[in-house]
Design a protein around this motif. Structure first.
Motif, mmCIF file in Angstrom:
data_model
loop_
_atom_site.group_PDB
_atom_site.id
_atom_site.type_symbol
_atom_site.label_atom_id
_atom_site.label_comp_id
_atom_site.label_asym_id
_atom_site.label_seq_id
_atom_site.Cartn_x
_atom_site.Cartn_y
_atom_site.Cartn_z
ATOM 1 N N LEU A 90 59.590 23.693 19.318
ATOM 2 C CA LEU A 90 59.773 25.240 18.759
ATOM 3 C C LEU A 90 60.077 26.175 20.190
ATOM 4 O O LEU A 90 60.842 27.241 19.877
ATOM 5 C CB LEU A 90 58.287 25.480 18.393
ATOM 6 C CG LEU A 90 58.141 25.143 16.964
ATOM 7 C CD1 LEU A 90 56.793 25.576 16.441
ATOM 8 C CD2 LEU A 90 59.130 25.382 15.835
ATOM 9 N N LEU A 106 52.705 20.602 7.023
ATOM 10 C CA LEU A 106 53.367 22.020 7.712
ATOM 11 C C LEU A 106 52.356 22.849 8.404
ATOM 12 O O LEU A 106 51.203 22.488 8.542
ATOM 13 C CB LEU A 106 53.555 22.675 6.335
ATOM 14 C CG LEU A 106 54.554 22.047 5.129
ATOM 15 C CD1 LEU A 106 54.607 23.130 4.066
ATOM 16 C CD2 LEU A 106 55.782 21.852 5.877
ATOM 17 N N CYS A 122 56.910 25.265 10.315
ATOM 18 C CA CYS A 122 57.553 24.005 10.887
ATOM 19 C C CYS A 122 57.022 22.836 10.194
ATOM 20 O O CYS A 122 55.807 22.956 9.716
ATOM 21 C CB CYS A 122 57.573 23.884 12.271
ATOM 22 S SG CYS A 122 55.914 23.593 13.150
ATOM 23 N N LYS A 123 57.807 21.760 10.299
ATOM 24 C CA LYS A 123 57.235 20.417 9.837
ATOM 25 C C LYS A 123 57.352 19.596 11.207
ATOM 26 O O LYS A 123 58.612 18.982 11.337
ATOM 27 C CB LYS A 123 58.048 19.861 8.836
ATOM 28 C CG LYS A 123 57.238 18.693 8.153
ATOM 29 C CD LYS A 123 58.226 18.084 6.957
ATOM 30 C CE LYS A 123 57.578 16.762 6.132
ATOM 31 N NZ LYS A 123 58.510 16.408 5.188
ATOM 32 N N SER A 125 56.913 16.580 11.956
ATOM 33 C CA SER A 125 57.438 15.291 11.689
ATOM 34 C C SER A 125 59.072 15.005 11.827
ATOM 35 O O SER A 125 59.554 14.364 12.272
ATOM 36 C CB SER A 125 56.680 14.438 10.550
ATOM 37 O OG SER A 125 57.158 14.947 9.441
ATOM 38 N N THR A 126 59.648 16.186 11.269
ATOM 39 C CA THR A 126 61.062 16.048 11.161
ATOM 40 C C THR A 126 61.621 17.194 12.043
ATOM 41 O O THR A 126 62.675 17.419 12.216
ATOM 42 C CB THR A 126 61.381 16.790 9.753
ATOM 43 O OG1 THR A 126 60.832 17.843 9.435
ATOM 44 C CG2 THR A 126 61.095 15.500 8.807
ATOM 45 N N GLN A 127 60.688 17.975 12.846
ATOM 46 C CA GLN A 127 61.087 19.039 13.950
ATOM 47 C C GLN A 127 61.767 19.812 13.080
ATOM 48 O O GLN A 127 62.986 20.669 13.888
ATOM 49 C CB GLN A 127 61.756 18.343 14.942
ATOM 50 C CG GLN A 127 60.877 17.518 15.974
ATOM 51 C CD GLN A 127 61.632 17.193 17.353
ATOM 52 O OE1 GLN A 127 62.685 17.679 17.686
ATOM 53 N NE2 GLN A 127 60.622 16.543 17.919
ATOM 54 N N GLN A 128 61.580 20.246 11.761
ATOM 55 C CA GLN A 128 62.289 21.493 11.115
ATOM 56 C C GLN A 128 61.360 22.842 11.368
ATOM 57 O O GLN A 128 60.359 22.534 11.605
ATOM 58 C CB GLN A 128 62.389 21.071 9.758
ATOM 59 C CG GLN A 128 63.421 20.028 9.627
ATOM 60 C CD GLN A 128 63.382 19.822 8.046
ATOM 61 O OE1 GLN A 128 62.447 19.017 7.360
ATOM 62 N NE2 GLN A 128 63.888 20.352 7.157
ATOM 63 N N SER A 129 61.964 23.859 11.608
ATOM 64 C CA SER A 129 61.252 25.190 11.596
ATOM 65 C C SER A 129 62.020 26.278 11.031
ATOM 66 O O SER A 129 63.299 26.118 10.917
ATOM 67 C CB SER A 129 61.031 25.351 13.099
ATOM 68 O OG SER A 129 62.100 25.801 13.968
ATOM 69 N N GLU A 130 61.398 27.363 10.720
ATOM 70 C CA GLU A 130 62.104 28.559 10.071
ATOM 71 C C GLU A 130 61.036 29.664 10.782
ATOM 72 O O GLU A 130 59.960 29.574 10.775
ATOM 73 C CB GLU A 130 62.018 28.447 8.557
ATOM 74 C CG GLU A 130 62.694 29.368 7.920
ATOM 75 C CD GLU A 130 64.336 29.416 8.093
ATOM 76 O OE1 GLU A 130 64.845 30.071 8.297
ATOM 77 O OE2 GLU A 130 64.723 28.026 7.875
ATOM 78 N N SER A 202 56.235 32.223 0.046
ATOM 79 C CA SER A 202 57.247 31.729 0.520
ATOM 80 C C SER A 202 58.606 31.879 -0.633
ATOM 81 O O SER A 202 59.616 31.686 -0.357
ATOM 82 C CB SER A 202 57.248 30.149 0.718
ATOM 83 O OG SER A 202 56.884 29.332 -0.637
#
Length: 743
Positions: A90, A106, A122-123, A125-130, A202
């Motif tokens: 992040l 999450l 963020c998640k 495990s998948t390194q996704q973030s918003e 959300s």
């Protein structure tokens, strides 16, 4: 043959191969399915077959810095047993603070940048973030919770509670203001407490302000995170007046609040500490009896939390005997408790009485204070060697607080050697903000020990961070060269390089410390002796200047090796005619010397020399770092890595890029620092270098500034009149041990 045992085996085989969402949905089919999926054997098998990430996200707070790691017991991947710096994707610079999580993986978190928080969902495990919009910055956060209401599509809500005592409390104070008592308040003012409530949805991707939450004044929140169960968020409250526990609940489908009192047989016991948890999806209570080393586990039978059943009593005598005082944190699965102790995490199966210590829990992440104490007392050489042990050790030794404490405890000299040129005379001084000795904060005539003759001046040619300086004097026009260590006032005469050459650049590199081994590189432009044009046939008689568009420039290269104590002439360095050296000293990083060279106005390269093999390399910077006419670019070092300071003169900011590899081909943007406050205070400034991981050294008009861009604070020092704009600055970090220059 259709017995429950047989069907359970088949059910286990089926569910252990289902994806996570399907497996969780099957829990509502029957009590048997629900119980099965929470068993220890099933969870381990399921994690292995589906590569599901299951475990605990731990957070620590050391010296106002948050750190996180992921701890797993069942994941088959050994690299995921204990994963430090779990949320570093992040932010590479700012520590990440976890605010809330949900079992689905999450995480709601924030970073602090220049006094303001930036929020993420963020998640890991998948390194996704918003990025999530910021809630009202005027409120002081008391509690945060997160709740998933749907998975396809994803729908979640975040609840933030803020205590109004930090702004104004309207529910009772207004009535009290007209009271006839001396202070304008009566006892009714303390009946209730008001909490602001904000809800992030959300679906709309924005925060909304709901009605304030009114609670009895003497009810306080438990200091543990929110618990999610039965479709709601739950907090344990303690009534200081009645000495009992209540549960505050929020249900996201209707955005409503409820409060339920725990039965006396659960809530009233002065010997017990009580915490909320979940057990098989139901709300649970962990009641630890400190006198008899046991824990009672209660489970709620309904969503109103009025009907509780005692599930187990677990004896903690063996655990406390093993690690001392232990804290029962939560249920890991149906028969395993997650317990924490000093630098230790334990998974305790209370059915089999078998417990497992989490491996490597004494890692630097959970033991930073101890590591901080050890390294801050180590000598400079030992401390620098420890930087290669791990990223945690390296990051720690570059922190502002560490550098200051290490300098004071070891009397290390750390700061900048500044040089000015006035009326053809060089002058030098040493500037420090961390040295404990007040006499060393600003030291004039720092190199005068090299010569007792006046008005001889000393010109600095190159330095290394270890505190060695390569310099020269001009007593009778001819230069005399020295290598010296100012902290010990030692010096040694160095043979003069070829006097026929005109020096273009000089760099110094330390290759070994015991015994001391260093090399000095001198680059001289051949245009002052002979212009050889292209290496082969680039010279054309017909052109006006003897060069065509494909010509090159030749630089003589001399290398001084302290092992032989002599200069050697190496092969000439061939560069394009259009290559121009930037007017700044060499930078030492990744075992080499580096210079920034300009090929055109919008194209820049890095010229590097590596002393172990005495070879040269040239690397081009990515276009997005070069093609911007508004930016001035300078080389620097950041935590031992090569860095670029890209100053945008129009928007008063500096972009900081760090090289990810020694070939200087992969660059990552570390941070953008806003300089408006500095420019507003000091006018036009020049960002010179990194002083430590979060502090920039900036030079203004007759002023030196140390600017901590994390806190937004700065410290400035007024320079002497002849330092309106120093010609050069050199960072040094030196001990006071004597060295032997010659072999």
């Amino acid at each position: 043959m259709a017995s429950s045992n047989f069907s359970n085996d088949v059910l286990s085989e089926i569910l252990s191969r289902a994806d996570l969402k399907t497996m969780k949905k099957c829990r509502i089919l029957s009590k048997e399915c629900n119980d099965l999926t929470y068993e220890s054997n099933f969870m381990q098998l399921y994690s292995q077959r589906t590569t599901t990430m299951v475990g605990y996200l731990l957070q620590s707070l050391q010296r106002n810095r948050f750190d996180s790691l992921f701890l797993s017991l069942d994941n088959p991947d050994s690299d995921r047993k204990l994963t430090p710096n779990f949320l570093d994707f992040l932010s590479e610079r700012e520590p990440v603070r976890i605010l809330a999580t949900v079992d689905e993986g999450l995480v709601f978190c924030c970073t602090t940048q220049f006094g303001g928080d930036k929020f993420f969902i963020c998640k890991p495990s998948t390194q996704q973030s918003e990025v999530v919009p910021s809630p009202d910055p005027r409120y002081f956060t008391e509690k945060v919770g997160m709740l998933v209401l749907g998975s396809n599509p994803l729908w979640f809500k975040i609840v933030r509670l803020s205590d109004s005592v930090h702004d104004q409390v309207e529910h009772a104070w207004l009535a009290c203001s007209e009271d006839d008592s001396d202070d304008g308040f009566n006892d009714e003012c303390y009946d209730h407490r008001q909490y602001h409530c904000e809800i992030f949805d959300s679906k709309s991707w924005k925060w909304s302000q709901s009605d304030d939450l009114i609670l009895p004044y003497y009810e306080v929140f438990n200091n543990k995170p929110t618990v999610s169960a039965c479709g709601g968020l739950h907090w344990l409250m303690y009534n200081m007046e009645q000495h009992n526990n209540n549960i505050l609940s929020f249900y996201g489908d209707k955005d409503n609040w409820t409060t339920s009192s725990l039965p006396d047989y659960v809530g009233r016991n002065d010997r017990r500490s009580t915490n909320l948890a979940t057990c098989k999806g139901s709300l649970a209570l962990i009641c630890v009896d400190n006198n008899i080393n046991s824990v009672d586990l209660w489970v709620s039978r309904d969503c109103s939390h009025q009907n509780w059943i005692k599930k187990f009593r677990v004896n903690l005598g063996s655990i406390n005997g093993e690690i001392g005082h232990a804290y029962v944190d939560s249920f890991y699965n149906a028969d395993t408790l997650f317990i924490t102790g000093p630098w230790t995490a334990i998974f305790y199966n209370f059915k089999t009485s078998f417990f497992l210590f989490a491996e490597s829990m004494a890692s630097p992440n959970l033991n930073n204070d101890l590591l901080f104490e050890i390294l801050s007392r180590a000598d400079l050489k030992t401390m620098k060697k420890c930087r290669i042990l791990s990223r945690e050790c390296k990051d720690l030794t570059y922190e502002s607080s560490f550098m200051q404490l290490h300098s004071q405890r070891t009397t290390t000299m750390v700061g900048y050697l500044l040089q000015s040129l006035q009326s053809c005379r060089y002058d030098s001084l040493f500037l420090s903000i961390d040295n404990s000795d007040s006499d060393r904060k600003l030291t004039r005539n720092f190199l005068d020990f090299l010569s007792e003759r006046e008005p001889v001046t000393v010109r600095i040619l190159a330095t290394v961070d270890e505190g060695l300086v390569f310099c020269c004097t001009r007593p009778f026009i001819a230069d005399e060269f020295y290598v010296c260590k100012p902290s010990t006032q030692q010096s040694e005469v160095v043979p003069s390089p070829n006097p026929r050459y005109f020096t273009e650049k000089v760099g110094m590199l330390v290759l070994g410390s015991n015994p001391l081994w260093f090399k000095i590189v001198r680059i001289s432009d051949s245009m002052h002796d002979s212009r050889s044009g292209c290496p082969e046939d680039g010279y054309e008689e017909g052109s006006e200047d003897g060069f065509d568009d494909g010509c090159y420039r030749r630089y003589h290269c001399e290398i001084f090796d302290s092992k032989s104590w002599e200069w050697s002439q190496s092969d000439d360095l061939i560069l394009s005619t259009y290559n121009i050296f930037a007017h700044y000293p060499s930078v030492s990083a990744c075992g080499g010397l580096h210079w920034l060279i300009y090929e055109t106005e919008q194209h820049k390269n890095i010229l590097s020399f590596y002393g172990d093999e005495e070879n040269w390399t040239t690397s081009s910077l990515p276009d997005d770092l070069c093609r911007n006419d508004r930016r001035s670019t300078y080389l620097a070092t950041c935590q031992g890595s090569l860095a670029l300071l890209c100053t945008d003169n129009k928007i008063n900011s500096v972009d900081i890029w760090v090289s990810r590899d020694c070939s200087n081909q992969i660059w990552a943007k570390k941070v953008t620092v806003n300089l408006e406050s500095i420019i507003g205070e000091f006018g036009h400034v020049f960002v010179d270098s990194f002083y430590n991981a979060d502090t920039l050294f900036i030079i203004g008009y007759q002023t030196a500034i140390f600017y901590n861009f994390k806190t937004g604070k700065f410290r400035s020092t007024k320079l002497p009149f002849n330092y309106e704009k120093p010609e050069a600055s050199y960072f040094i970090q030196s001990d006071f041990e004597l060295v032997q220059f010659k072999p």
